[in-house]
Design an enzyme around this catalytic site. Sequence first.
Site, mmCIF file in Angstrom:
data_model
loop_
_atom_site.group_PDB
_atom_site.id
_atom_site.type_symbol
_atom_site.label_atom_id
_atom_site.label_comp_id
_atom_site.label_asym_id
_atom_site.label_seq_id
_atom_site.Cartn_x
_atom_site.Cartn_y
_atom_site.Cartn_z
ATOM 1 N N LYS A 14 0.819 -1.220 0.000
ATOM 2 C CA LYS A 14 0.000 0.000 0.000
ATOM 3 C C LYS A 14 0.848 1.263 0.000
ATOM 4 C CE LYS A 14 -2.418 -0.796 3.755
ATOM 5 N NZ LYS A 14 -2.060 -2.153 4.199
ATOM 6 N N ARG B 57 11.074 -2.454 12.231
ATOM 7 C CA ARG B 57 9.875 -1.860 12.827
ATOM 8 C C ARG B 57 9.490 -2.626 14.080
ATOM 9 N NH1 ARG B 57 5.178 -0.439 8.529
ATOM 10 N NH2 ARG B 57 3.922 -1.164 10.267
HETATM 11 P P1 AMP Z 1 0.356 0.527 9.372
HETATM 12 O O1 AMP Z 1 1.683 1.086 9.020
HETATM 13 O O2 AMP Z 1 -0.765 1.090 8.535
HETATM 14 O O3 AMP Z 1 0.322 -0.972 9.406
HETATM 15 O O4 AMP Z 1 0.036 1.016 10.860
HETATM 16 C C1 AMP Z 1 0.883 0.680 11.933
HETATM 17 C C2 AMP Z 1 0.086 0.679 13.231
HETATM 18 O O5 AMP Z 1 -0.481 1.984 13.454
HETATM 19 C C3 AMP Z 1 -1.111 -0.265 13.240
HETATM 20 O O6 AMP Z 1 -0.750 -1.589 13.592
HETATM 21 C C4 AMP Z 1 -1.992 0.384 14.292
HETATM 22 O O7 AMP Z 1 -1.507 0.135 15.599
HETATM 23 C C5 AMP Z 1 -1.789 1.871 14.005
HETATM 24 N N1 AMP Z 1 -2.758 2.357 13.013
HETATM 25 C C6 AMP Z 1 -2.501 2.788 11.744
HETATM 26 N N2 AMP Z 1 -3.623 3.154 11.121
HETATM 27 C C7 AMP Z 1 -4.631 2.952 12.003
HETATM 28 C C8 AMP Z 1 -6.042 3.118 11.942
HETATM 29 N N3 AMP Z 1 -6.660 3.555 10.845
HETATM 30 N N4 AMP Z 1 -6.753 2.830 13.056
HETATM 31 C C9 AMP Z 1 -6.152 2.386 14.187
HETATM 32 N N5 AMP Z 1 -4.839 2.176 14.295
HETATM 33 C C10 AMP Z 1 -4.072 2.446 13.224
#
Ligand code: AMP
Length: 186
Positions: A13, A133
């Site tokens: 993404k 990460r």
């Molecule tokens: P990502 O990089 O999109 O996988 O996001 C990393 C972490 O940020 C996720 O595992 C959640 O803990 C938090 N996070 C990101 N986007 C959201 C969202 N829309 N709602 C809730 N938590 C989020």
Amino acid sequence: MRLLIMGPQGVGKGTQAALLSKHFGIPAISTGDIFRYNIRNETELGKRVKAYTDKGELVPDELTNSIVKDRLGQEDAKNGWILDGYPRNVSQVRALDDMLAELGTPLSYAVALEAERTILMSRMSKRAEQEGRADDTPEAIAKRLATYEQETAPLLDLYESRGQLIVVNGVGEIDAISSKIIQQLN
Ligand code: AMP
């Protein structure tokens, strides 16, 4: 153009959002990046969300929604945007619907990237080695994929029922995937 880029963790993404951002000249807004930036800089927000992100749990909706609302209201988002990693559950979809109604700027499309689970797992463990990460531990990865299946995947049906869903295979050459997305958007 106002787009959502959706799909499981590891499907690419962020990569595609960056290419689409360049192509359309609109910002790519990643809630995950916003949280990581704040955690790195030890801001108040960062301190509040770290426990959730480290475990691979969703940050509470109220907090996430208010961050997105604030970001979409900024000057550079006036001509469009790409949201990466939001919305992730039905309550966030409702919050986004309300924000967009208030701004008078409807969503154009939700782009869903697809890939098999084995490919996602291998991409994520590779990223864990490269980027280190905190949420790329095997436990957190499994948790994030489970949350995706339960809470986020059903949202694709919802956008499909609204006639706004575009599905693209997320496996292949990066540029070819982005061309396919752009072609479908046109
Ligand atoms: P990502 O990089 O999109 O996988 O996001 C990393 C972490 O940020 C996720 O595992 C959640 O803990 C938090 N996070 C990101 N986007 C959201 C969202 N829309 N709602 C809730 N938590 C989020």
